[in-house]
Design a protein around this motif. Structure first.
Motif, PDB file in Angstrom:
ATOM      1  N   ARG A  27     -30.207 -40.711   1.821  1.00  0.00           N
ATOM      2  CA  ARG A  27     -30.986 -41.054   3.005  1.00  0.00           C
ATOM      3  C   ARG A  27     -30.675 -40.146   4.191  1.00  0.00           C
ATOM      4  O   ARG A  27     -31.410 -40.130   5.164  1.00  0.00           O
ATOM      5  N   LEU A  28     -29.575 -39.429   4.094  1.00  0.00           N
ATOM      6  CA  LEU A  28     -29.106 -38.692   5.271  1.00  0.00           C
ATOM      7  C   LEU A  28     -30.104 -37.663   5.801  1.00  0.00           C
ATOM      8  O   LEU A  28     -30.396 -37.646   7.002  1.00  0.00           O
ATOM      9  N   PRO A  29     -30.680 -36.793   4.930  1.00  0.00           N
ATOM     10  CA  PRO A  29     -31.591 -35.785   5.478  1.00  0.00           C
ATOM     11  C   PRO A  29     -32.755 -36.395   6.246  1.00  0.00           C
ATOM     12  O   PRO A  29     -33.116 -35.913   7.328  1.00  0.00           O
ATOM     13  N   GLY A  30     -33.295 -37.481   5.682  1.00  0.00           N
ATOM     14  CA  GLY A  30     -34.417 -38.126   6.356  1.00  0.00           C
ATOM     15  C   GLY A  30     -34.015 -38.643   7.716  1.00  0.00           C
ATOM     16  O   GLY A  30     -34.727 -38.446   8.712  1.00  0.00           O
ATOM     17  N   LEU A  31     -32.855 -39.295   7.772  1.00  0.00           N
ATOM     18  CA  LEU A  31     -32.419 -39.843   9.053  1.00  0.00           C
ATOM     19  C   LEU A  31     -32.194 -38.726  10.063  1.00  0.00           C
ATOM     20  O   LEU A  31     -32.559 -38.838  11.239  1.00  0.00           O
ATOM     21  N   LEU A  32     -31.588 -37.616   9.583  1.00  0.00           N
ATOM     22  CA  LEU A  32     -31.376 -36.473  10.480  1.00  0.00           C
ATOM     23  C   LEU A  32     -32.705 -35.953  11.015  1.00  0.00           C
ATOM     24  O   LEU A  32     -32.842 -35.670  12.214  1.00  0.00           O
ATOM     25  N   ALA A  33     -33.686 -35.857  10.111  1.00  0.00           N
ATOM     26  CA  ALA A  33     -34.986 -35.323  10.541  1.00  0.00           C
ATOM     27  C   ALA A  33     -35.624 -36.250  11.563  1.00  0.00           C
ATOM     28  O   ALA A  33     -36.150 -35.790  12.588  1.00  0.00           O
ATOM     29  N   VAL A  34     -35.555 -37.561  11.288  1.00  0.00           N
ATOM     30  CA  VAL A  34     -36.152 -38.511  12.226  1.00  0.00           C
ATOM     31  C   VAL A  34     -35.476 -38.395  13.580  1.00  0.00           C
ATOM     32  O   VAL A  34     -36.139 -38.339  14.632  1.00  0.00           O
ATOM     33  N   LEU A  35     -34.142 -38.317  13.543  1.00  0.00           N
ATOM     34  CA  LEU A  35     -33.392 -38.209  14.797  1.00  0.00           C
ATOM     35  C   LEU A  35     -33.804 -36.946  15.554  1.00  0.00           C
ATOM     36  O   LEU A  35     -34.054 -36.973  16.764  1.00  0.00           O
ATOM     37  N   THR A  36     -33.875 -35.835  14.824  1.00  0.00           N
ATOM     38  CA  THR A  36     -34.237 -34.566  15.466  1.00  0.00           C
ATOM     39  C   THR A  36     -35.613 -34.640  16.117  1.00  0.00           C
ATOM     40  O   THR A  36     -35.785 -34.273  17.282  1.00  0.00           O
TER      41      THR A  36
ATOM     42  N   VAL B 208     -35.033 -28.797  17.598  1.00  0.00           N
ATOM     43  CA  VAL B 208     -35.557 -28.710  16.230  1.00  0.00           C
ATOM     44  C   VAL B 208     -34.742 -27.705  15.432  1.00  0.00           C
ATOM     45  O   VAL B 208     -34.398 -27.944  14.266  1.00  0.00           O
ATOM     46  N   PHE B 209     -34.393 -26.609  16.083  1.00  0.00           N
ATOM     47  CA  PHE B 209     -33.633 -25.560  15.401  1.00  0.00           C
ATOM     48  C   PHE B 209     -32.267 -26.081  14.965  1.00  0.00           C
ATOM     49  O   PHE B 209     -31.839 -25.904  13.822  1.00  0.00           O
ATOM     50  N   VAL B 210     -31.585 -26.763  15.887  1.00  0.00           N
ATOM     51  CA  VAL B 210     -30.266 -27.318  15.567  1.00  0.00           C
ATOM     52  C   VAL B 210     -30.394 -28.353  14.461  1.00  0.00           C
ATOM     53  O   VAL B 210     -29.595 -28.382  13.515  1.00  0.00           O
ATOM     54  N   GLY B 211     -31.429 -29.174  14.554  1.00  0.00           N
ATOM     55  CA  GLY B 211     -31.650 -30.181  13.517  1.00  0.00           C
ATOM     56  C   GLY B 211     -31.847 -29.526  12.162  1.00  0.00           C
ATOM     57  O   GLY B 211     -31.334 -29.997  11.142  1.00  0.00           O
ATOM     58  N   LEU B 212     -32.564 -28.422  12.169  1.00  0.00           N
ATOM     59  CA  LEU B 212     -32.822 -27.691  10.931  1.00  0.00           C
ATOM     60  C   LEU B 212     -31.510 -27.203  10.326  1.00  0.00           C
ATOM     61  O   LEU B 212     -31.237 -27.383   9.133  1.00  0.00           O
ATOM     62  N   LEU B 213     -30.668 -26.613  11.176  1.00  0.00           N
ATOM     63  CA  LEU B 213     -29.370 -26.131  10.695  1.00  0.00           C
ATOM     64  C   LEU B 213     -28.556 -27.290  10.135  1.00  0.00           C
ATOM     65  O   LEU B 213     -27.935 -27.180   9.081  1.00  0.00           O
ATOM     66  N   LEU B 214     -28.571 -28.426  10.855  1.00  0.00           N
ATOM     67  CA  LEU B 214     -27.777 -29.568  10.421  1.00  0.00           C
ATOM     68  C   LEU B 214     -28.243 -30.055   9.059  1.00  0.00           C
ATOM     69  O   LEU B 214     -27.422 -30.339   8.182  1.00  0.00           O
ATOM     70  N   ILE B 215     -29.566 -30.134   8.874  1.00  0.00           N
ATOM     71  CA  ILE B 215     -30.053 -30.622   7.575  1.00  0.00           C
ATOM     72  C   ILE B 215     -29.659 -29.670   6.462  1.00  0.00           C
ATOM     73  O   ILE B 215     -29.371 -30.071   5.347  1.00  0.00           O
ATOM     74  N   MET B 216     -29.617 -28.392   6.790  1.00  0.00           N
ATOM     75  CA  MET B 216     -29.224 -27.440   5.744  1.00  0.00           C
ATOM     76  C   MET B 216     -27.744 -27.548   5.433  1.00  0.00           C
ATOM     77  O   MET B 216     -27.320 -27.408   4.290  1.00  0.00           O
TER      78      MET B 216
END
Lengths: 561, 520
Positions: free
Chosen positions: A64-73, A21-29
């Motif tokens: 759409r990218l942030p949403g997809l990243l969040a779903v993936l995470t 989750v942490f890595v996903g958070l960094l990626l979305i930012m």
């Protein structure tokens, strides 16, 4: 048990989902900001590419990218959690402690199953949100796209921070750490509730939820300081030992009372529920669904930690916990109030909010029964406690499917404009039969009609209460059973009352003519329908074959003790 | 080859109905209308296949069972599978002399109902719901696991709810919700009773067979509960079944549901769903707490008498044909309660046979009501007169049904009523006059309604206003077939009641011997 205090691969493995989750958070930012930006070395004309800012690449500029990243995470984190839950070798748990030996986190079945609840709810909400926020055109230099993309990122960042906060609450072994996690999750949800700031209902709901929530948090924090004053530590095991030694003193009772207020707000128990209907109706539907499932489970987790670890029943005459009377009254009032208020609400989201209050009452009734587990007539008190805790866990787990699913169906209606009147559901049976069937399944599952998951969970809860109440079975009359039996009776009567408003949804969907201007087919949106389908499958599947999940919940309940 | 026929009879119609419903749900109305005929035919074939299966089971072609020798708490075609292992929940099916007539009755009524409502609009959803209802009903009757029983008990509500809601009369919304909420309320209280009972057992089990053994003390541990607890649990369980039956004062959902329900729904509701209540009474509270039954015997008798008298008196005042028939059902269910309260083997057997006979006769009454509504667009008893002249088929069916219902000798209902009178004589002596008198009232309202609709001539022989001057039609062929079949079976079981009465008799006598109650 193994203790760890330094950051190494072993720790990353232990806290795998949290790191995901942490890595996903960094990626979305970071990822949405990647571009061909350069950095000029001062005093020279050399420009070094450093990839932040400038003109963004086409891929990363997609709204759409942030949403997809969040779903993936969330999906990866959820898979990691489920992997842990299915891997029986990990059953004894691992402790992460600070350098001076204070336990901070504990990873075991109990905390992991809560994380599964949180991540599942947030994953479904994230999938459903993919279609809901405006994504605009795909031209990458359009300012609207930029705005939408940023806004998308904000939304999913908040979802992931609340996931992180919730998992901290699940893992925490220290009241203070738990509180930090609770606040992280709370603040994310405050903003998420107010995310539709353009609408009056959104800002009103957000403001109310924020104000009442911060008051509840402040009271809880005050309780924490008193608790520290009393015990000199906020560690669960230290507090429990102190409680066992001292028994209930006026200071500790008051402190715990204040702490419980904070959690009671989260599960929207009466009388701390007043902000919930406004918040649910103001927030967009997936967020409201998260409030009613994940956020509620978080509050319940806090209650369980405080009531079942710190103040285990041992002190009073009949072996019941000191809080059992208070909690019993709270449970009775909460379930009845929720159901009666839901009867009168014309707004389906408020109706679901009150139904969620009623469900909080059912869960409190189960907790009350745990308070009576040591009352003398029960053969094996620990087992009885496990049964009730497992029932609660099962209930919260399957609640994700049908409570969130019901909100998501309202979400589909919101996409074509508003779902604040019951009549906006009218004619759904004709407009989109499968959606109406799914909604009907969710409704009867909430009411507890077999063979839905809601029935099995309610059955487990009632079974737990009755098992504690009847004890060894040597009763000569029902009056000899523990009084929590009457809570079970109240619960089934309340289920019957709740049938009125759940059925009304079915009647409106199938019987009423659609509103003006809403006759046509519904707004399209594949991902929200996928989320609803997942919810419906879960609702039916866990009702028919819930055995494995019950096993998992039993293991988790055992690891609590 | 060892096939689990009972599970097949439960699962096949439910799966078929889900398949058919999903198949047609995505279509637009015009395309769905094309599916009406094939779906209807498929439903008929499936229900007929089930009827053939049940009949072959009875005739001994399948399984070779000595139906008349099944003692209490023994089951045939018994199969058991683990369902939810963690809770000890199993999928256990089996039939005995109590449940098999009900299973057979369900499989008989399903095709007949489908035939009687052959021309129903929107068949693509209507007939699958009928199949689901049938499967769930059979599930209730064959379930030997408490959890499974409860699941199917509630599952029957869902197709019925939708049938009333989608194809019902003017107040269908109110009636459907009232029906659902009444029975749901009663059954959750029953559920709490079941769970309390579960935890009070020596060895906790959901198996009904095991529970009966434990409750009777036949496992050597003595009687399992104190009489006080038995009484509380008995009340909680009985409440669920009394509402379903329905008995006064819980009967008010029935007239509403019946009047609003479509014909097919009414036929199944009166034919089988009401019997779920009586069946449940015999299967659970009576088998488990016979001594509590003895304690409450008088109260049950009073409830039965009130249902009988109240139903009959309200009937007299009705001008709505369907409502009259509905209240007559309440009256007949009172007869079942009186049979139970008599505590005579004959009385119990009478109650069981009444369940069966009413299950054949009342669908015929509702089929007549449906045809009446269909052809005259009205339910008022005064709306149509001189029916014998222009609609001889309908008039004959109506007369036959009414006669069967008031207990004409050589028809099925008479056997049950006669047996009950004898049992009641044994049990209470001269009090027999009271139910006897009520049965006379029954005759009065039936004869009065027949006199007005069928024979009364004069000026009123003109077709009613509601036909808008169109010529008066008689019933169509599908309705004729259904009525003929029902009439044939009514006569068959009136002349040869022993077909099923023998196994019912065996069940009641062995039950009373096993439970140690009653005047056997």
């Amino acid at each position: 048990m193994s203790n760890q205090n330094e950051l190494n691969m072993d720790m990353i493995e232990t806290l795998g989902p949290e790191f995901t989750v942490f890595v996903g958070l960094l990626l979305i930012m970071i990822v949405p900001n990647l571009g061909n930006g350069t950095f000029r070395v001062p005093g020279t004309s050399i420009r070094l590419p450093w990839f932040l800012g400038g003109t963004r690449y086409k891929v990363v500029a997609s709204p759409r990218l942030p949403g997809l990243l969040a779903v993936l995470t969330m999906a990866v984190a959820l898979i990691q959690v489920i992997w842990y839950l299915c891997d029986s070798s990990a059953a004894d748990g691992k402790v992460i402690s600070s350098e001076n030996g204070i336990e901070i986190f504990k990873v075991n079945m109990f905390s992991r199953i809560f994380e599964a609840i949180f991540f599942a709810a947030l994953l479904l909400a994230a999938i459903a949100s993919l279609d809901r926020l405006p994504t605009g055109s795909q031209k990458s230099d359009d300012i609207d796209v930029l705005f939408n993309n940023r806004r998308q990122a904000d939304f999913y960042i908040l979802m992931l921070t609340s996931a992180l906060g919730m998992s901290v609450v699940a893992l925490a072994q220290d009241m203070f750490v738990l509180f930090v996690g609770l606040e992280l999750a709370s603040f994310s949800t405050y903003v998420l509730v107010a995310f539709h700031k353009e609408t009056r209902a959104g800002s009103e709901g957000g403001a109310k939820y924020f104000i009442v929530g911060s008051v509840a948090s402040a009271v809880g924090l005050y309780g924490l300081s008193m608790l520290y004053l009393w015990a000199g530590s906020l560690q669960f095991d230290v507090l429990a030992a102190k409680w066992a030694a001292d028994g209930a003193t006026s200071l500790s009772m008051m402190a715990l009372g204040f702490v419980l207020v904070g959690f009671a707000f989260k599960i929207s128990a009466v009388p701390f529920h007043f902000a919930a209907p406004d918040a649910y109706s103001g927030a967009n539907s997936p967020v409201a669904g998260v409030l009613a499932t994940a956020s509620k489970a978080m509050g319940m987790l806090g209650l369980m930690r405080v009531l079942l670890i710190i103040t285990i029943p041992d002190s009073t005459a009949d072996g019941s916990a000191v809080w059992i009377g208070l909690l019993g009254v709270l449970a009775a009032v909460t379930m009845t109030w929720g159901n009666i208020a839901a009867l009168g609400s014309e707004n389906p989201k408020r109706m679901l909010a009150y139904s969620s209050v009623a469900h909080a009452g059912y869960m409190l009734a189960a907790l009350t029964a745990i308070g009576a587990w040591n009352w003398g007539l029960v053969d094996n008190a620990g087992d009885a406690m496990d049964v009730v805790v497992a029932a609660l866990l099962f209930h919260m787990f399957v609640l994700v499917f049908f409570k969130l699913g019901a909100f998501l169906v309202l979400g589909v209606l919101e996409m074509e404009g508003g779902a604040s009147r019951l009549s906006s559901l009218a004619g759904l049976g004709k407009r989109e039969p499968l959606l109406a069937v799914a909604m009907f399944l969710f409704m009867i599952s909430l009411a507890g009609v077999p063979p839905m998951a809601g029935f099995l969970s309610k059955l487990l809860v009632i079974m737990g209460i009755v098992e504690v109440a009847t004890g060894t079975g040597s009763l000569s009359s029902i009056a000899d059973a523990h009084w929590v039996w009457w809570l079970a009776l109240l619960m089934v009567i309340n289920s019957a009352i709740s049938m009125f408003y759940y059925l009304r949804v079915g009647v409106v969907m199938y019987f009423h003519e659609p509103e003006e201007g809403r006759q046509g087919p519904l707004a399209s949106g594949a991902s929200i329908r996928i989320a609803i389908a997942l919810c419906a499958i879960g609702t039916v599947a866990f009702g028919l074959v819930g055995g494995e999940l019950i096993d998992m919940c039993r293991d988790a309940a055992e690891s609590l003790r | 080859m060892n096939i689990d026929y009972l599970s097949l009879m439960v699962i096949l119609p439910i799966l078929a109905s889900i398949f058919l419903l999903i198949l047609t749900s995505r279509l637009n109305p015009a395309a769905r209308a094309k599916f009406d005929a094939p779906v209807r035919m498929a439903s008929l074939i499936i229900s007929l296949a089930m009827f053939v299966l049940a009949t072959l089971m009875f005739l001994g072609q399948i399984g070779d069972v000595g139906w008349n020798d099944i003692a209490f708490n023994n089951f045939e075609f018994q199969e058991s599978y683990v369902w939810i292992e963690q809770l000890g929940i199993t999928w256990t099916v089996g039939v005995d002399g109590l449940s098999f007539p009900m299973v057979w009755l369900t499989t008989l009524l399903m095709p007949i109902t489908i035939i009687a409502t052959w021309n129903e609009k929107a068949g693509a959803t209507y007939f699958p719901l009928m199949l689901m209802l049938g499967g769930a009903l059979i599930g209730v009757f064959v379930a030997l696991d408490m959890f499974m029983f409860y699941v199917f008990w509630e599952l029957t509500l869902i197709p019925m709810f939708f049938m009333i809601l989608k194809w019902g009369g003017k107040d269908r919304k109110y009636a459907a919700q009232k029906f659902f909420i009444y029975t749901f309320t009663a059954s959750v209280i029953m559920l709490l009773g079941l769970l309390t009972m579960y935890f009070l057992m020596d060895t906790q089990t959901f198996s009904m067979q095991e529970m009966v053994v434990q409750a009777s003390g036949a496992n050597g541990n003595g009687v399992w509960l104190g009489l006080e607890v038995q009484k509380v649990l008995f009340i909680m369980l009985m409440l669920g079944f009394l509402v379903k039956l329905p008995a006064a004062p819980f009967h008010t959902w029935l007239p509403d549901a019946h009047v609003q329900a479509p014909t097919g729904g009414s036929m199944m509701l009166a034919g089988v769903m009401l019997k779920m209540g009586a069946y449940g009474m015999f299967r659970l509270p009576i088998s488990l707490f016979p001594h509590a039954l003895e304690e409450f015997r008088f109260i049950i008798m009073i409830i039965g008498l009130i249902s009988l008298v109240w139903g009959a008196i309200v009937c007299l005042g009705q001008t709505n044909l369907k409502k009259m028939v509905a209240y007559s059902s309440v009256s007949h269910m009172g007869v079942i309660l009186l049979g139970i309260a008599s505590m005579q083997p004959l009385g119990w057997a009478a109650a069981l046979f009444m369940m069966f006979a009413h299950g054949i006769i009342s669908p015929m009454l509702f089929a007549v009501c449906g045809a009446f509504k269909h052809h005259y667009h009205s339910m008022e008893i005064g709306a149509m007169r001189g029916m014998a002249k222009h609609s001889p088929w309908l008039a004959t069916s109506m007369m036959f049904g009414w006669m069967a219902s008031l207990g004409l000798p050589l028809l099925a209902g008479f056997v049950a009523e006669l047996m009950l009178m004898v049992a009641y004589w044994y049990a209470y002596g001269w009090w027999i006059l009271l139910p006897g008198l009520v049965l006379a009232i029954t005759a009065a309202y039936y004869l009065w309604s027949m006199q007005r609709t069928i024979f009364e001539g004069g000026e009123a022989t003109q077709p009613p206003e509601s036909l808008h001057g169109e010529p008066v039609p008689d019933i169509d062929n599908s309705e004729k077939i259904a009525m003929l079949l029902l009439a044939a079976f009514t006569i068959l079981f009136g002349i040869m009641p022993w077909i099923f009465l023998d196994m019912m008799d065996m069940w009641t006598r062995s039950a009373m011997a096993f439970l140690g109650v009653g005047g056997a």
